[in-house]
Enzyme design. Structure first.
Site, PDB file in Angstrom:
ATOM      1  N   GLU A 193       0.785  -1.245   0.000  1.00 62.21           N
ATOM      2  CA  GLU A 193       0.000   0.000   0.000  1.00 62.21           C
ATOM      3  C   GLU A 193       0.811   1.287   0.000  1.00 62.21           C
ATOM      4  O   GLU A 193       0.669   2.127   0.897  1.00 62.21           O
ATOM      5  CB  GLU A 193      -0.949   0.010   1.210  1.00 62.21           C
ATOM      6  CG  GLU A 193      -2.037  -1.031   1.133  1.00 62.21           C
ATOM      7  CD  GLU A 193      -3.145  -0.790   2.152  1.00 62.21           C
ATOM      8  OE1 GLU A 193      -2.958   0.010   3.079  1.00 62.21           O
ATOM      9  OE2 GLU A 193      -4.204  -1.419   2.015  1.00 62.21           O
TER      10      GLU A 193
ATOM     11  N   GLU B   5      -6.444  -7.986   0.423  1.00 59.83           N
ATOM     12  CA  GLU B   5      -7.169  -7.605   1.646  1.00 59.83           C
ATOM     13  C   GLU B   5      -8.564  -7.143   1.259  1.00 59.83           C
ATOM     14  O   GLU B   5      -8.746  -6.484   0.232  1.00 59.83           O
ATOM     15  CB  GLU B   5      -6.470  -6.461   2.398  1.00 59.83           C
ATOM     16  CG  GLU B   5      -5.141  -6.825   3.002  1.00 59.83           C
ATOM     17  CD  GLU B   5      -4.479  -5.668   3.725  1.00 59.83           C
ATOM     18  OE1 GLU B   5      -5.189  -4.776   4.226  1.00 59.83           O
ATOM     19  OE2 GLU B   5      -3.237  -5.661   3.769  1.00 59.83           O
TER      20      GLU B   5
HETATM   21  C1  BGP Z   1      -4.817  -1.794   5.200  1.00 62.01           C
HETATM   22  C2  BGP Z   1      -3.538  -2.376   5.728  1.00 62.01           C
HETATM   23  C3  BGP Z   1      -3.682  -3.378   6.807  1.00 62.01           C
HETATM   24  C4  BGP Z   1      -4.915  -3.251   7.648  1.00 62.01           C
HETATM   25  C5  BGP Z   1      -6.139  -2.714   6.972  1.00 62.01           C
HETATM   26  C6  BGP Z   1      -7.261  -2.268   7.870  1.00 62.01           C
HETATM   27  O1  BGP Z   1      -4.586  -0.472   4.848  1.00 62.01           O
HETATM   28  O2  BGP Z   1      -2.775  -2.956   4.709  1.00 62.01           O
HETATM   29  O3  BGP Z   1      -2.463  -3.457   7.465  1.00 62.01           O
HETATM   30  O4  BGP Z   1      -4.744  -3.039   8.955  1.00 62.01           O
HETATM   31  O5  BGP Z   1      -5.860  -1.680   6.100  1.00 62.01           O
HETATM   32  O6  BGP Z   1      -6.998  -1.005   8.387  1.00 62.01           O
HETATM   33  P1  BGP Z   1      -7.118  -0.678   9.913  1.00 62.01           P
HETATM   34  O7  BGP Z   1      -6.248  -1.636  10.610  1.00 62.01           O
HETATM   35  O8  BGP Z   1      -6.615   0.718  10.057  1.00 62.01           O
HETATM   36  O9  BGP Z   1      -8.543  -0.818  10.247  1.00 62.01           O
END
Ligand code: BGP
Length: 484
Positions: A169, A382
């Site tokens: 990301e 994801e």
């Molecule tokens: C993405 C990342 C993850 C993850 C997810 C959810 O941006 O790659 O690492 O954590 O988002 O975000 P958050 O944990 O802030 O809810």
């Protein structure tokens, strides 16, 4: 009429995802030293009461149990990252054999259970030693150090790992840079540095792609982009143009590097006009163009929305609709680029408790759009719903909202495939509960509940949520029978 899925193609990789610092814990064990996430999360604990990265889900000690649970769900693949500061604790120099052994044990365990590893080389956790030495990603020196690290890992695991993803990301790192990188106070107003860091990451990404091509016969490599399609707030031409501008700067600027080896003209023109463009040295663009991607990982949670922004406003890049409490509506202001675009809330979509829009059709839209533009195989690395889950006295966790969210997103992905998009894998976030990047451990995403709180890691005991059994059945049916 509602759309219902037929079975996915044979060999489709049903999986789930995590990242090292968010799940492993053991932050200072067996030779591991701090990463920038250990420091950032210590500060988050002090300032907001979110858990530190010290224990997280204690996967380091529970990984065999976790892999057994993944196998019970029927996972065909598992996407995870390697912690650079576990294998090279000081960022450069001495390799930590115990750190390498952990990843050998994990990968052996996955393969023994018939689960294909998808490895991410870097997920936000730069060794702290490199931040202390030269400011981390701000310095170009990091590119050489990343190359040595990537070469070590790819060489070490090339016989067992076919799918490699490089840097998680970059688009989100630019947007939320103080959360994803340690940025000293004195640099925080210097927005050009966001794009300079990203340029260094582009170099590192290209080097990693070239290394996989050199070292892993039959391997496939690509980046993982955090991607939100951007809708215009209205059908006014000015808003449609603003949404295109936002797309170019927030999405196209990364995709064009990965697949065309160049920066998007419109985004670069905007950055140059405002003194935000990265400094590019001779040979950089040739290196970037040489490191071609075979595929792309996509992280999709929510779509976003933009509207026209007058020329005379103030640029705002610190926050974009961020909610740190999980109380709906408790959000910061939005990213604003005068004369280019202003992000805003989409009034037509429901959200989760953190104000992230829930939009399965957005997934179909982005997959078809990226496929049409670049024509390379895609994987969802994801996709998931953060929620306040509740462990019942009998050990059950009822999460129908997650089942609904994931089912509709899988259906949307399948419809994109019916229209010709080539998908390799679906790896929802997250295999098990872990530390959120922005909200501690109470914002949960997993199929497996991990019993701990922000203040107290307890024993991190595992419990199967309702979504665990549901996903097992989805995989057993090879995705058939889901409705959008
Ligand atoms: C993405 C990342 C993850 C993850 C997810 C959810 O941006 O790659 O690492 O954590 O988002 O975000 P958050 O944990 O802030 O809810």
């Amino acid at each position: 009429m509602a759309y219902t899925t037929t079975a996915f193609p044979d060999g489709f990789l049903w999986g789930a995802s995590t990242s090292a610092y968010q799940v492993e814990g053991a932050a200072y064990e067996d030779g591991k030293k701090a990463s920038q996430q250990d420091i950032i999360n210590q500060n988050n604990y002090r300032e907001r009461g979110f858990a530190t990265a010290e224990v997280t889900s204690d996967h380091y000690h529970h990984f065999r149990e976790d892999v057994a649970l993944m196998a019970e769900m029927g996972l065909k693949t598992y996407r995870f990252s390697i912690a650079w500061s576990r294998v090279i604790p000081d960022g450069t120099g001495a390799v930590n054999p115990a750190g390498l052994k952990f990843y050998h044990d994990l990968i052996d365990e996955l393969i023994a259970h018939g689960i294909e590893p998808i490895v991410t080389l870097y997920h936000y956790d730069l060794p702290w030693a490199l931040v202390e030495r030269y400011g981390g990603w701000i310095s170009r020196q990091v590119v050489d150090d990343f190359e040595a690290y990537a070469r070590l890992i790819i060489t070490e695991f090339r016989d067992q790992v076919k799918y490699w993803t490089t840097i998680n990301e970059q688009s989100i790192i630019v947007q939320y840079w103080t959360q994803k990188c340690y940025i000293p106070e004195e640099h925080r107003d210097n927005n050009q540095l966001r794009y300079q860091i990203n340029h260094h990451m582009n170099l590192a990404h290209a080097i990693a792609c070239n290394l996989v091509h050199e070292l892993v016969p039959g391997g496939m490599v690509g980046s993982v982009i955090g991607y939100s399609p951007i809708y215009p707030l209205t059908s006014r031409a000015e808003d449609v143009m603003a949404a295109q501008n936002a797309h170019d700067l927030r999405n196209g600027y990364y995709l064009d590097i990965y697949f065309k080896g160049k920066y998007t003209d419109s985004a670069m023109a905007y950055l140059e006009r405002h003194g935000l463009a990265p400094k590019i040295e001779p040979g950089d663009m040739e290196l970037i163009a040489s490191g071609t991607s075979d595929m792309l990982g996509i992280n999709y949670y929510a779509s976003e929305c933009a509207k026209a922004c007058p020329d005379d406003g103030t640029r705002e890049m610190r926050w974009n609709g961020v909610n740190l409490t999980g109380k709906k509506g408790d959000i910061s202001g939005f990213e604003t680029h005068p004369g280019f675009y202003e992000m805003c809330k989409n009034p037509l979509l429901d959200t989760n408790d953190w104000d992230w829009a829930i939009d399965p059709i957005g997934l179909e839209y982005l997959l078809r759009d990226i496929w049409m533009r670049y024509g390379k195989p895609l994987m969802v690395c994801e996709n998931g719903l953060g929620a306040f889950d509740m462990l019942e006295a009998d050990g059950s966790v009822h999460d129908p909202y997650r089942i609904d969210y994931l089912g509709r997103h899988i259906a949307a992905m399948k419809r994109a495939m019916d229209y010709g998009v080539q998908m390799l894998a679906y790896c929802p976030w997250s295999a098990l509960d872990l530390l959120s990047t922005s909200n501690g451990v109470k914002k949960r995403y997993g199929f497996i509940y991990v019993d701990r709180t922000d203040d107290d890691p307890r024993e991190c005991r595992r419990y199967r949520k309702d979504s665990f059994a549901w996903y097992r059945d989805v995989i057993a049916r090879n995705g058939a029978g889901l409705t959008l």
